[in-house]
Every structure is written in C-alpha cells, then in structure tokens.
Design a protein around this motif. Structure first.
Motif, short mmCIF file in Angstrom:
data_model
loop_
_atom_site.label_atom_id
_atom_site.label_comp_id
_atom_site.label_asym_id
_atom_site.label_seq_id
_atom_site.Cartn_x
_atom_site.Cartn_y
_atom_site.Cartn_z
N LYS A 61 0.83 -1.21 0.00
CA LYS A 61 0.00 0.00 0.00
C LYS A 61 0.86 1.26 0.00
O LYS A 61 0.61 2.21 -0.74
CB LYS A 61 -0.93 -0.01 1.22
CG LYS A 61 -1.86 1.18 1.30
CD LYS A 61 -2.78 1.06 2.50
CE LYS A 61 -3.72 2.26 2.59
NZ LYS A 61 -4.62 2.15 3.77
N TRP A 62 1.90 1.25 0.82
CA TRP A 62 2.79 2.42 0.91
C TRP A 62 3.74 2.49 -0.29
O TRP A 62 4.04 3.57 -0.78
CB TRP A 62 3.58 2.35 2.22
CG TRP A 62 2.70 2.54 3.42
CD1 TRP A 62 2.30 3.72 3.99
CD2 TRP A 62 2.07 1.51 4.18
NE1 TRP A 62 1.48 3.49 5.06
CE2 TRP A 62 1.31 2.15 5.21
CE3 TRP A 62 2.05 0.12 4.11
CZ2 TRP A 62 0.57 1.43 6.13
CZ3 TRP A 62 1.31 -0.60 5.03
CH2 TRP A 62 0.58 0.05 6.03
N GLY A 64 3.00 1.50 -3.25
CA GLY A 64 2.17 1.96 -4.36
C GLY A 64 1.99 3.47 -4.38
O GLY A 64 1.74 4.06 -5.43
N ARG A 65 2.12 4.11 -3.22
CA ARG A 65 2.00 5.57 -3.15
C ARG A 65 3.28 6.27 -3.62
O ARG A 65 3.23 7.39 -4.11
CB ARG A 65 1.69 6.00 -1.72
CG ARG A 65 0.29 5.58 -1.23
CD ARG A 65 0.11 5.93 0.24
NE ARG A 65 -1.21 5.53 0.72
CZ ARG A 65 -1.60 5.62 1.99
NH1 ARG A 65 -0.74 6.08 2.90
NH2 ARG A 65 -2.81 5.23 2.35
N LEU A 66 4.40 5.57 -3.48
CA LEU A 66 5.69 6.17 -3.85
C LEU A 66 6.06 5.90 -5.31
O LEU A 66 6.72 6.73 -5.94
CB LEU A 66 6.79 5.61 -2.94
CG LEU A 66 6.66 5.94 -1.44
CD1 LEU A 66 7.75 5.22 -0.66
CD2 LEU A 66 6.76 7.45 -1.21
N SER A 68 4.90 4.25 -9.31
CA SER A 68 3.83 3.88 -10.22
C SER A 68 3.88 2.37 -10.46
O SER A 68 4.88 1.71 -10.13
CB SER A 68 3.99 4.61 -11.55
OG SER A 68 5.15 4.18 -12.24
N GLU A 189 -4.02 4.09 -9.28
CA GLU A 189 -3.93 4.99 -8.13
C GLU A 189 -5.28 5.08 -7.43
O GLU A 189 -5.36 5.11 -6.20
CB GLU A 189 -3.49 6.38 -8.60
CG GLU A 189 -2.05 6.41 -9.10
CD GLU A 189 -1.69 7.76 -9.69
OE1 GLU A 189 -2.57 8.64 -9.70
OE2 GLU A 189 -0.55 7.93 -10.16
N GLN A 190 -6.36 5.10 -8.23
CA GLN A 190 -7.69 5.20 -7.63
C GLN A 190 -8.06 3.94 -6.87
O GLN A 190 -8.84 3.97 -5.93
CB GLN A 190 -8.73 5.46 -8.72
CG GLN A 190 -8.63 6.86 -9.32
CD GLN A 190 -9.61 7.07 -10.46
OE1 GLN A 190 -10.14 6.11 -11.02
NE2 GLN A 190 -9.85 8.32 -10.82
N GLU A 192 -6.34 2.48 -4.85
CA GLU A 192 -5.88 2.61 -3.47
C GLU A 192 -6.97 3.21 -2.59
O GLU A 192 -6.90 3.15 -1.37
CB GLU A 192 -4.64 3.50 -3.42
CG GLU A 192 -3.45 2.98 -4.23
CD GLU A 192 -2.87 1.71 -3.65
OE1 GLU A 192 -3.05 1.49 -2.44
OE2 GLU A 192 -2.27 0.93 -4.41
#
Length: 215
Positions: A61-62, A64-66, A68, A189-190, A192
């Motif tokens: 999860k984290w 994926g935020r950093l 692509s 991204e969505q 998430e």
C-alpha cells in the motif's frame, strides 16, 4: 499481432511468480559446498523468498504511493534477474541469504501488479480468460525454470541460479510491447481508495485464509 504480443508480455509477468523453489534441486550440491553449515540453514535458502514476498505484500500500500505500477514492475524484474548473478559473484552464505530475501521482495512487487494489470487493461470475457491463462502461466513457468535448473546445475550449483536471469527476457517483453497507459496508471492509483471491507468480506477472507493455512 501487437495486441497478442502485449498480452503475452503481460502474462509473462505471471510466468515467473512461483519460481522461487525452482533451484531446490541444487540443494545437494549446496550441502557439499557449505560444509559446516547445518542442512536446515541451507534448505532455508530455498523457502526464504517467501519472507521477502510477505514483506512486499504487507508494505504494498505504501510502496504503491511512492512508485507507479510501471516502476514497480521494472524494479521487480531487474532485482529478480540480478539476484541470479549474486551466487556467481559471491557464493558466501550471508550474501546468498540476503539475495534470496531481495529476490522474494522483487517477486512480491510483481505479484500484485501481475494481476492488477490484467484487470486494468481487459474487460468482460477477455479479462476472465486472461486471468485463467495467468494461473496456468505460473505452473508452466515453474516447470520450465525447474527444467532450466536441471541443465545449468551440470556446471555448478551457482550456475543454477542463472535461470532467474529469464527476468531480463520478461523485462524486455514488457518494455517493448506493453505501452505506458496513463489511464491505467490513474485507475491503479484510484484503486488505493477502494472502500473498506465489510464484516462479511472479513469473515470470508479469514475463512479462506484458514483453509489455505490448513493446506
């Protein structure tokens, strides 16, 4: 032809997902090389990637935020392939131990993306068929790479790890035939932001986890 190669390249990601145990046939040669080290510690090298996979999945999860989806796939494939060279460069037990953990983390990065990329790029019946083929690709990939190990191990147990350089072939296919899709990245991204699981979903998930644990 372009669409076919794109699908083949996407399925190739799943081809290498369950190959961490492919080098198990090299254990006997490793026992002879690592004299003085308990056999259980050497056997651990085969299953150790599972710990790395778990780490990647927990922190996905984290991550994926950093990064692509494309960056995660490329990074995972590069790390996957490079870990095949490590035993040749330095067969020292601590080095190989660390490389197997990194190998597992690389597989973990690919694990989620290999499934998500199919759901993002295909719809309806084509999505269902592709997901079905994806499952078969895992089995075929394990069989093919295990066979590759049986050929390479004739040279040395270190050479057996070179089977993982197949990740470079998958990387080339991915970069050449899977176009960068901004819409897919946005959808990734969505994803998430998906709603939390309901109590029924949690119960079902725990039930499946229990059954998997028993197996």
């Amino acid at each position: 032809m372009k669409k076919i190669m794109e699908k083949v390249s996407i399925l190739a990601l799943s081809f290498i997902l369950t190959t961490s145990f492919s080098i198990s046939s090299a254990q006997s040669a490793m026992f002879a090389y690592y004299k003085g080290i308990p056999h259980s510690m050497i056997e651990l090298l085969v299953s150790l990637p599972s710990a790395g996979i778990m780490v990647s999945l927990i922190f996905n999860k984290w991550i994926g935020r950093l990064f692509s989806e494309r960056q995660m796939i490329v990074t995972g494939l590069v790390a996957y392939a490079l870990c095949g060279f490590i035993p040749l460069i330095s067969p020292a037990y601590p080095v190989v131990f660390l490389s197997r953990i990194i190998f597992g983390m690389a597989v973990g990065l690919l694990n989620v993306s290999a499934i998500a990329i199919i759901s993002e790029r295909y719809k309806g019946k084509e999505r269902v068929q592709t997901l079905g083929i994806r499952g078969s690709a895992e089995v075929v990939g394990t069989a093919v790479l295990t066979f590759g190990v049986s050929l390479l191990i004739r040279f040395s147990w270190q050479a057996a790890f070179l089977v993982y350089t197949f990740g470079l072939v998958v990387l080339a296919l991915y970069l050449l035939f899977v176009p960068y899709d901004k819409a897919s990245e946005k959808q990734h991204e969505q994803s998430e932001l998906t709603p939390k699981l309901s109590s029924h979903d949690w119960q079902l998930s725990l039930a499946f986890a229990f059954v998997a644990g028993v197996i």
